[in-house]
Design an enzyme around this catalytic site. Sequence first.
Site, short mmCIF file in Angstrom:
data_model
loop_
_atom_site.label_atom_id
_atom_site.label_comp_id
_atom_site.label_asym_id
_atom_site.label_seq_id
_atom_site.Cartn_x
_atom_site.Cartn_y
_atom_site.Cartn_z
N ARG A 29 17.91 21.32 6.44
CA ARG A 29 17.14 20.15 6.00
C ARG A 29 17.25 19.20 7.25
O ARG A 29 18.03 19.05 7.95
CB ARG A 29 17.87 19.47 4.78
CG ARG A 29 17.60 20.19 3.72
CD ARG A 29 17.81 19.16 2.35
NE ARG A 29 17.88 19.89 1.15
CZ ARG A 29 16.81 20.45 0.33
NH1 ARG A 29 15.66 19.92 0.72
NH2 ARG A 29 17.22 21.14 -0.71
N ILE A 31 17.59 16.07 9.50
CA ILE A 31 18.40 14.90 9.37
C ILE A 31 17.44 13.57 9.08
O ILE A 31 18.14 12.82 8.69
CB ILE A 31 19.38 14.74 10.27
CG1 ILE A 31 20.64 14.08 9.96
CG2 ILE A 31 18.64 14.25 11.88
CD1 ILE A 31 21.78 14.26 11.05
N ASN A 87 6.43 22.03 17.61
CA ASN A 87 6.27 21.18 18.80
C ASN A 87 6.46 21.94 19.95
O ASN A 87 7.73 22.37 20.00
CB ASN A 87 6.99 19.79 18.52
CG ASN A 87 6.45 18.83 17.47
OD1 ASN A 87 5.21 18.86 17.51
ND2 ASN A 87 7.48 18.30 16.76
N VAL A 96 14.21 18.68 20.64
CA VAL A 96 15.36 19.60 20.66
C VAL A 96 14.84 21.03 21.25
O VAL A 96 13.94 21.69 20.56
CB VAL A 96 15.88 19.84 18.90
CG1 VAL A 96 17.10 20.95 19.25
CG2 VAL A 96 16.40 18.78 18.32
N HIS A 100 11.85 25.84 16.62
CA HIS A 100 12.08 25.57 15.40
C HIS A 100 10.48 25.32 14.69
O HIS A 100 9.99 24.82 15.25
CB HIS A 100 13.02 24.62 15.00
CG HIS A 100 12.56 23.36 15.66
ND1 HIS A 100 13.07 23.08 16.91
CD2 HIS A 100 12.12 22.16 15.28
CE1 HIS A 100 12.69 22.02 17.54
NE2 HIS A 100 11.94 21.36 16.60
N HIS A 102 8.82 23.33 11.84
CA HIS A 102 8.86 22.25 10.66
C HIS A 102 8.14 22.72 9.42
O HIS A 102 7.21 23.18 9.64
CB HIS A 102 8.32 20.89 11.42
CG HIS A 102 9.02 20.17 12.48
ND1 HIS A 102 9.84 19.39 12.09
CD2 HIS A 102 9.10 20.53 13.62
CE1 HIS A 102 10.48 18.72 13.42
NE2 HIS A 102 9.67 19.54 14.12
#
Length: 114
Positions: A29, A31, A87, A96, A100, A102
């Site tokens: 999840r 943060i 992104n 980051v 990843h 989202h």
Amino acid sequence: MEDCIFCKIINGKIPGDFVYKDAEIVVIRDINPLTPTHLLVIPVKHIAMLSDISPTDNTLMGNMIAVANKAAKEQGICESGYRLVVNNGKNAGQLVAHLHIHVLGGRPMSGNFD
Ligand code: AMP
Ligand code: ZN
């Protein structure tokens, strides 16, 4: 990668709220959720950004999307709809430097990506 926050979460050095884990992909999840359901689908392998993937990562990318879909179903946002976002780099707002996806859902979203 020593200084990578997602590598640290994957390696258990800092806590993460895991909703899925296998040998190549984890889901945590976010943060700072932007939507009622906000997950991050992260490869265990450190890849800094989407533009760094090579053809050998094609299976991994497909598996990441399958895991994103599975997590969306399990979180109950599949029927109402959800958005997958990656992104890539500065102008996209990537914070980051570990690839990843989202998974955003749980409320209506506009087509405005800002
Ligand atoms: P991006 O801007 O695409 O790089 O997104 C990075 C995301 O990681 C942001 O939505 C952050 O809220 C999220 N994030 C940063 N640190 C953590 C953490 N320790 N645990 C979970 N999510 C995090
Ligand atoms: Zn990393």
